[in-house]
Design a protein around this motif. Sequence first.
Motif, PDB file in Angstrom:
ATOM      1  N   GLU A 233       0.820  -1.208   0.000  1.00 34.95           N
ATOM      2  CA  GLU A 233       0.000   0.000   0.000  1.00 34.95           C
ATOM      3  C   GLU A 233       0.857   1.262   0.000  1.00 34.95           C
ATOM      4  O   GLU A 233       0.437   2.324  -0.489  1.00 34.95           O
ATOM      5  CB  GLU A 233      -0.958   0.006   1.206  1.00 34.95           C
ATOM      6  N   VAL A 234       2.085   1.148   0.524  1.00 37.28           N
ATOM      7  CA  VAL A 234       2.989   2.307   0.561  1.00 37.28           C
ATOM      8  C   VAL A 234       3.366   2.749  -0.853  1.00 37.28           C
ATOM      9  O   VAL A 234       3.579   3.942  -1.111  1.00 37.28           O
ATOM     10  CB  VAL A 234       4.256   1.957   1.375  1.00 37.28           C
ATOM     11  N   LEU A 235       3.427   1.811  -1.788  1.00 34.88           N
ATOM     12  CA  LEU A 235       3.826   2.137  -3.156  1.00 34.88           C
ATOM     13  C   LEU A 235       2.781   2.971  -3.884  1.00 34.88           C
ATOM     14  O   LEU A 235       3.084   3.579  -4.916  1.00 34.88           O
ATOM     15  CB  LEU A 235       4.096   0.852  -3.944  1.00 34.88           C
ATOM     16  N   ALA A 236       1.585   3.029  -3.354  1.00 31.05           N
ATOM     17  CA  ALA A 236       0.540   3.852  -3.968  1.00 31.05           C
ATOM     18  C   ALA A 236       0.792   5.336  -3.750  1.00 31.05           C
ATOM     19  O   ALA A 236       0.104   6.177  -4.342  1.00 31.05           O
ATOM     20  CB  ALA A 236      -0.829   3.467  -3.411  1.00 31.05           C
ATOM     21  N   ALA A 237       1.797   5.666  -2.926  1.00 28.13           N
ATOM     22  CA  ALA A 237       2.083   7.074  -2.626  1.00 28.13           C
ATOM     23  C   ALA A 237       2.566   7.836  -3.848  1.00 28.13           C
ATOM     24  O   ALA A 237       2.493   9.072  -3.887  1.00 28.13           O
ATOM     25  CB  ALA A 237       3.122   7.162  -1.509  1.00 28.13           C
ATOM     26  N   VAL A 238       3.088   7.127  -4.847  1.00 30.65           N
ATOM     27  CA  VAL A 238       3.526   7.783  -6.095  1.00 30.65           C
ATOM     28  C   VAL A 238       2.693   7.182  -7.228  1.00 30.65           C
ATOM     29  O   VAL A 238       3.118   6.240  -7.897  1.00 30.65           O
ATOM     30  CB  VAL A 238       5.036   7.562  -6.348  1.00 30.65           C
TER      31      VAL A 238
END
Length: 308
Positions: A233-238
């Motif tokens: 889910e952290v990769l959705a930040a970009v």
Amino acid sequence: MRTFVPDYRLSRRALLKAGIGGAALAGGLPMAFAQGGGSPSAPRIAALGWACAQTILALGMVPLVVPEIERYGRLVVEPAVPSSVQEIGLRSEPNLELLQSLAPDVIIIDPSIMAAMPRLKLVAPVEVFTIFKPGGHPLETARRSTMELAQRLGVQAACEAYLARFDVAMTGYREQVRGRGGKPLYLVSEIARNRALVFGPNSLYQEVLNQFGLKNAWTGQSGPWGHTSVGLEVLAAVPDARLVLLSSRVADIEALLKSSPVLQTLPFLRSGRLTVLGNQFFYGGVPAAERFARLLAERLPQDNNEQG
């Protein structure tokens, strides 16, 4: 762009030159070898790690032994290990009896087996090949370590030529990716369940991205080897990023895409912004950086092509 390969003819000449009179060889190798009656054309080298093995091979030399050769072929890939090289066991546990029976002139190790150095020194002089240092830059350190190793082995001319070819190749790859640096890249080698192994600013690959003018989408912390495990889910930040997969396990990713609700929500996967480079040896040196750079230049699509 042609595949970058070592010039074995040049390195062979350098080895023969080093053997004439023994002066160059004695200046490069530990004195125990220089006085020990080694081969007049090349030292008998035992490579007990993958990073040092791939570098020795890239310099045009063939070691007596390499650990886990079959896995090396799958995970490191390049340079290939010749069939004449013997298997020495695990990287963490080399076969000391076999090593002693082969009577190497010098043993080259990676820092991961430093604890074995006292026992290895009973067989032959030991040199440590280092790439990752606290606060260092892996590619810069790898170049320096490669030059130091070449000096110890008496193949400085071959090393200078190899690094010159590497620089020329990198310039060519940089031209190939010109105009394709609009989207930041997540460099990921593993995706399992809801986590990914992502590479950060202190990785070997960051220095390649810097040379190419490309952006790393992961700007957070990463461990001493340049990578860290994060929740998907952290990769959705970009959201406009592209996922560059440093693995050949595409089938696993495709299966995960069908079963993982988290993966299905990631913008770059929904839009097909996935580039697969195949297995990369992220603990490697100059040859590993070259392989990553070449495949990235070959496979990174234009930003307006969302399916590459």
